[in-house]
Design a protein around this motif. Sequence first.
Motif, PDB file in Angstrom:
ATOM      1  N   ALA A  68       0.826  -1.207   0.000  1.00 26.73           N
ATOM      2  CA  ALA A  68       0.000   0.000   0.000  1.00 26.73           C
ATOM      3  C   ALA A  68       0.856   1.250   0.000  1.00 26.73           C
ATOM      4  CB  ALA A  68      -0.926   0.010   1.222  1.00 26.73           C
ATOM      5  N   MET A  69       0.580   2.153  -0.958  1.00 31.12           N
ATOM      6  CA  MET A  69       1.223   3.464  -0.956  1.00 31.12           C
ATOM      7  C   MET A  69       0.559   4.340   0.103  1.00 31.12           C
ATOM      8  SD  MET A  69       3.640   3.706  -3.393  1.00 31.12           S
ATOM      9  CE  MET A  69       3.859   5.462  -3.246  1.00 31.12           C
ATOM     10  N   ILE A  70       1.378   4.879   1.000  1.00 31.09           N
ATOM     11  CA  ILE A  70       0.896   5.823   2.004  1.00 31.09           C
ATOM     12  C   ILE A  70       1.389   7.192   1.557  1.00 31.09           C
ATOM     13  CG2 ILE A  70       0.913   6.438   4.448  1.00 31.09           C
ATOM     14  CD1 ILE A  70      -0.431   3.752   3.795  1.00 31.09           C
ATOM     15  N   SER A 115       1.175  -6.693   3.073  1.00 31.71           N
ATOM     16  CA  SER A 115       2.445  -7.079   3.677  1.00 31.71           C
ATOM     17  C   SER A 115       3.462  -5.947   3.745  1.00 31.71           C
ATOM     18  CB  SER A 115       3.071  -8.256   2.909  1.00 31.71           C
ATOM     19  OG  SER A 115       3.402  -7.884   1.585  1.00 31.71           O
ATOM     20  N   CYS A 116       3.155  -4.784   3.159  1.00 29.53           N
ATOM     21  CA  CYS A 116       4.158  -3.712   3.143  1.00 29.53           C
ATOM     22  C   CYS A 116       3.509  -2.358   2.893  1.00 29.53           C
ATOM     23  CB  CYS A 116       5.208  -4.000   2.054  1.00 29.53           C
ATOM     24  SG  CYS A 116       6.639  -2.902   2.056  1.00 29.53           S
ATOM     25  N   ALA A 159       2.813   0.284  10.828  1.00 33.04           N
ATOM     26  CA  ALA A 159       3.305  -0.914  10.146  1.00 33.04           C
ATOM     27  C   ALA A 159       3.858  -1.926  11.135  1.00 33.04           C
ATOM     28  CB  ALA A 159       4.372  -0.530   9.118  1.00 33.04           C
ATOM     29  N   ARG A 160       4.672  -1.456  12.063  1.00 30.65           N
ATOM     30  CA  ARG A 160       5.280  -2.376  13.029  1.00 30.65           C
ATOM     31  C   ARG A 160       4.238  -2.970  13.975  1.00 30.65           C
ATOM     32  NH1 ARG A 160       8.762  -2.936   9.695  1.00 30.65           N
ATOM     33  NH2 ARG A 160      10.644  -1.667   9.673  1.00 30.65           N
ATOM     34  N   ALA A 161       3.217  -2.177  14.311  1.00 26.15           N
ATOM     35  CA  ALA A 161       2.178  -2.672  15.216  1.00 26.15           C
ATOM     36  C   ALA A 161       1.434  -3.865  14.628  1.00 26.15           C
ATOM     37  CB  ALA A 161       1.196  -1.552  15.545  1.00 26.15           C
ATOM     38  N   TYR A 162       1.377  -3.925  13.294  1.00 23.54           N
ATOM     39  CA  TYR A 162       0.634  -5.004  12.646  1.00 23.54           C
ATOM     40  C   TYR A 162       1.535  -5.926  11.823  1.00 23.54           C
ATOM     41  CZ  TYR A 162      -3.486  -2.705  14.384  1.00 23.54           C
ATOM     42  OH  TYR A 162      -4.433  -2.159  15.226  1.00 23.54           O
ATOM     43  N   GLY A 163       2.845  -5.844  12.071  1.00 22.51           N
ATOM     44  CA  GLY A 163       3.772  -6.840  11.547  1.00 22.51           C
ATOM     45  C   GLY A 163       4.050  -6.781  10.064  1.00 22.51           C
ATOM     46  N   ILE A 164       4.026  -5.577   9.485  1.00 24.90           N
ATOM     47  CA  ILE A 164       4.344  -5.473   8.063  1.00 24.90           C
ATOM     48  C   ILE A 164       5.582  -4.615   7.857  1.00 24.90           C
ATOM     49  CG2 ILE A 164       1.947  -5.819   7.367  1.00 24.90           C
ATOM     50  CD1 ILE A 164       1.697  -2.841   6.879  1.00 24.90           C
ATOM     51  N   ASP A 165       6.217  -4.785   6.710  1.00 23.18           N
ATOM     52  CA  ASP A 165       7.397  -4.001   6.355  1.00 23.18           C
ATOM     53  C   ASP A 165       6.990  -2.607   5.895  1.00 23.18           C
ATOM     54  OD1 ASP A 165       9.114  -6.018   6.996  1.00 23.18           O
ATOM     55  OD2 ASP A 165       9.800  -6.417   4.945  1.00 23.18           O
ATOM     56  N   ILE A 166       7.990  -1.721   5.831  1.00 24.89           N
ATOM     57  CA  ILE A 166       7.722  -0.360   5.359  1.00 24.89           C
ATOM     58  C   ILE A 166       8.968   0.199   4.693  1.00 24.89           C
ATOM     59  CG2 ILE A 166       8.248   0.578   7.656  1.00 24.89           C
ATOM     60  CD1 ILE A 166       6.175   2.837   6.995  1.00 24.89           C
TER      61      ILE A 166
END
Length: 293
Positions: free
Chosen positions: A123-125, A149-150, A184-191
Amino acid sequence: MTPIRPRRSALYMPGSNVRALEKARTLAADTLIFDLEDAVAPDMKVSARERVCDAVRSGYGSREVVVRINALDTPWGEADLIAVASAAPDAVLVPKVSSAETLVAIGTRLRRFGAPERTRVWAMIETPLAILEARSIASAAHDVDTRLSCFVMGTNDLAKDTRTRLLSGRAAMMPWLMTALAAARAYGIDILDGVYNALSDEEGFRAECEQGRDWGFDGKTLIHPNQIETANTVFAPTPAEVESARAIIAAFERPENAHKGAVAVDGRMVERLHAEMAKRVLALAAAIGERGF
């Protein structure tokens, strides 16, 4: 520990550029992002889609291949998703995600269009609303159907929409970047961090890579192949960090330390949380070593 995939360098490549798609096979980027959105003019969208999907099917070795589609509310988004689902890249990058509902819609379509389970969603933020909704968007990762996932930071679009100046040090941007990173870290995905626009400013680029690394990003998105080497170096563990990680793990593996929560290593106190961090450093270093570049 979940297997780690290095994402130190993620290079955007215009889907309409045949030479760029071919050159990508020789580049040492961890991730290739074939762009069907911003980098492609409207009259080239259809041909670029076909070209990119053919390229994805041909494979790029150990490189991770991601396709950035046009948003679903554009004339090209739905057709992009249908074609990309069939081509089966490692991930689909969705632009301008501002709500979890967008990811549900993407995930539902990927399943309907027959995309293999290994094709994930990034996902683009890149909008003010996305920052305000970062937690909700990241929480979509707990819905397996979204495949999230990211996160990928779109700092240029953020600057445009907020009228923020992109200055050295990114002081104004930092709260938004860290908000997205925490989500992202709270839900276990990369960034992944945003791009650096000044191609001739190698010193500034390195400094921003180091800043992103220190803030906790997994890697940096890039706009030119000349940026790959620096990103790969900065976002990889240094030899000293690898040596320190091995020493920490070895200390806790000693029989006399089996039941201790903290031990002294090289003159400093380390806790078991540091051992977990050390394991990740070694896993990342090993994964990079397996890449061969």
